[in-house]
Enzyme design. Structure first.
Site, PDB file in Angstrom:
ATOM      1  N   GLU A  85       0.830  -1.201   0.000  1.00  0.00           N
ATOM      2  CA  GLU A  85       0.000   0.000   0.000  1.00  0.00           C
ATOM      3  C   GLU A  85       0.872   1.262   0.000  1.00  0.00           C
ATOM      4  O   GLU A  85       1.830   1.377   0.762  1.00  0.00           O
ATOM      5  CB  GLU A  85      -0.899   0.000   1.238  1.00  0.00           C
ATOM      6  CG  GLU A  85      -1.838   1.188   1.333  1.00  0.00           C
ATOM      7  CD  GLU A  85      -2.665   1.202   2.607  1.00  0.00           C
ATOM      8  OE1 GLU A  85      -3.705   1.867   2.628  1.00  0.00           O
ATOM      9  OE2 GLU A  85      -2.266   0.535   3.594  1.00  0.00           O
ATOM     10  N   LYS A 117      -9.751   2.280  -2.193  1.00  0.00           N
ATOM     11  CA  LYS A 117      -9.905   1.659  -0.872  1.00  0.00           C
ATOM     12  C   LYS A 117     -11.308   1.892  -0.305  1.00  0.00           C
ATOM     13  O   LYS A 117     -11.760   3.026  -0.179  1.00  0.00           O
ATOM     14  CB  LYS A 117      -8.834   2.249   0.056  1.00  0.00           C
ATOM     15  CG  LYS A 117      -8.745   1.653   1.445  1.00  0.00           C
ATOM     16  CD  LYS A 117      -7.518   2.217   2.147  1.00  0.00           C
ATOM     17  CE  LYS A 117      -7.317   1.661   3.542  1.00  0.00           C
ATOM     18  NZ  LYS A 117      -6.057   2.152   4.143  1.00  0.00           N
ATOM     19  N   CYS A 133      -5.711  -2.856   2.406  1.00  0.00           N
ATOM     20  CA  CYS A 133      -5.407  -2.696   3.832  1.00  0.00           C
ATOM     21  C   CYS A 133      -6.589  -2.953   4.769  1.00  0.00           C
ATOM     22  O   CYS A 133      -6.972  -4.081   4.989  1.00  0.00           O
ATOM     23  CB  CYS A 133      -4.794  -1.313   4.069  1.00  0.00           C
ATOM     24  SG  CYS A 133      -3.909  -1.203   5.657  1.00  0.00           S
TER      25      CYS A 133
END
Length: 346
Positions: A76, A151, A188
């Site tokens: 990331e 995300k 994540c």
């Protein structure tokens, strides 16, 4: 191993097999994960920091290419320190368009090695008010941009002050059909949300990558569990990537949690690894060193496990959808049946 020894990173290689089938040939894909620390102090000029990290990453990508990796995923926000803990807006300078510097850098390598590369960046959306997103750019093996995913889940815990910079993504749960298989990217914090994993599976993912930046004090006990559970529950492979090292910033910061001000986020513990739908998993890369994890995986295993366990057939999506639909209403009441004798004396 020459590149690894020269540039001081680890290489580990593994293999997941599937049963031989009568009507389908094996679909073996070689997949790579890169974990790394930053390459220059956070006090250096931003251009110097970015160049240093690209110079560090190139030989690791070269090693993946020389090893015949078909699909490669980086960690990331790999082009920068994970500076979102600081809440300082100057780190926004690392944001770039989807077709920006890092994508162009990796497009060249993707084409050179006939390799699909997942490029997680801090994106600046130049067509929509220069809004910033946490984004993964999927680059095809011909060097083309296949698409992006932003995300879905933004943490609000401890020093993870990411909502100062970007909000939840707006791209849904896309699955990218590449030359080597169907892949998704669960960035994540999304790994803490089982329905996020589920959605990539419903859209047909065979491999889901989880590029991350997470620290030991907060999440390490969960790290080997969540991705493995997701692989089992959704009958796909998972590649988990986490950066390594402790990044120290010029100005101390606090995060409203009562702790004294501090200048680092904590230790990023690496430990990148693969998980498979049959509940097997690989050993992890180091907690401290840069590394490249490689695994061959026969994608036929995904269907074989679906046939064995029948999770899709036995799931009750209609029932779950009904509950979720009710839960979203302001007047929702939980389905709790109270024992009428619970508050009565004997």
């Amino acid at each position: 191993m020459t590149l690894a020894e020269t540039h001081n990173f680890d290489v580990q290689a593994f293999r997941f097999s599937a049963d031989k089938e009568f009507l389908r040939q094996p679909r073996v894909v070689r997949v790579g994960l890169i974990q790394n620390s930053i390459a220059a102090p956070t006090t250096c000029h931003f251009a110097e920091q970015k160049k240093a990290i690209m110079d560090k990453i190139r030989p690791i990508v070269d090693a993946a290419g020389a090893s015949g990796v078909n699909i490669l995923c980086l960690q990331e926000a790999w082009t920068m320190p994970f500076a979102f803990c600081t809440r300082e807006k100057r780190w926004c300078e690392f944001a770039e368009p989807v077709d920006g510097e890092s994508t162009q850098f990796l497009q060249e390598l993707a084409q050179k090695y006939n390799m699909v590369i997942v490029n997680p960046i801090l994106e600046r959306d130049v067509n929509h008010g220069e809004t910033i997103w946490n984004t993964a750019v999927v680059i095809g093996n011909n060097g083309n941009i296949i698409g992006i995913h932003r995300k879905n889940h933004i943490p609000r815990v401890g020093d993870f002050n990411e909502s100062t910079y970007y909000m939840e993504g707006n791209t849904g749960h896309p699955v990218f059909e590449t030359a080597y298989g169907k892949i998704g990217v669960n960035i994540c914090y999304g790994r803490h949300h089982p329905l996020n994993w589920l959605a990539f599976g419903l859209n047909g993912a065979e491999i889901v990558f989880n590029p991350s930046a997470t620290v030991g004090e907060l999440s390490e006990p969960m790290w080997p569990i969540e991705a493995r559970n997701a692989a089992i529950a959704n009958s796909y492979f998972v590649g988990s990537i986490n950066r390594v090292g402790t990044e120290v910033f010029p100005n101390p910061f606090t995060s409203g949690d009562g702790k004294p001000q501090h200048a680092d986020f904590g230790h990023f513990y690496g430990s990148s690894h693969f998980s498979a739908p049959d509940a097997s998993c690989t050993p992890s890369l180091s907690r401290y060193r840069d590394g490249l994890a490689i695994s061959d995986m026969d994608l036929n295993l995904c269907r074989q496990i679906k046939d064995k366990w029948a999770f899709r057939m036995t799931a009750r999506y209609d029932m779950y959808a009904s509950l979720l639909s009710e839960y979203l209403k302001p007047d929702f009441k939980p389905q709790v049946i109270v024992d009428p004798l619970i508050n009565k004396r004997a």
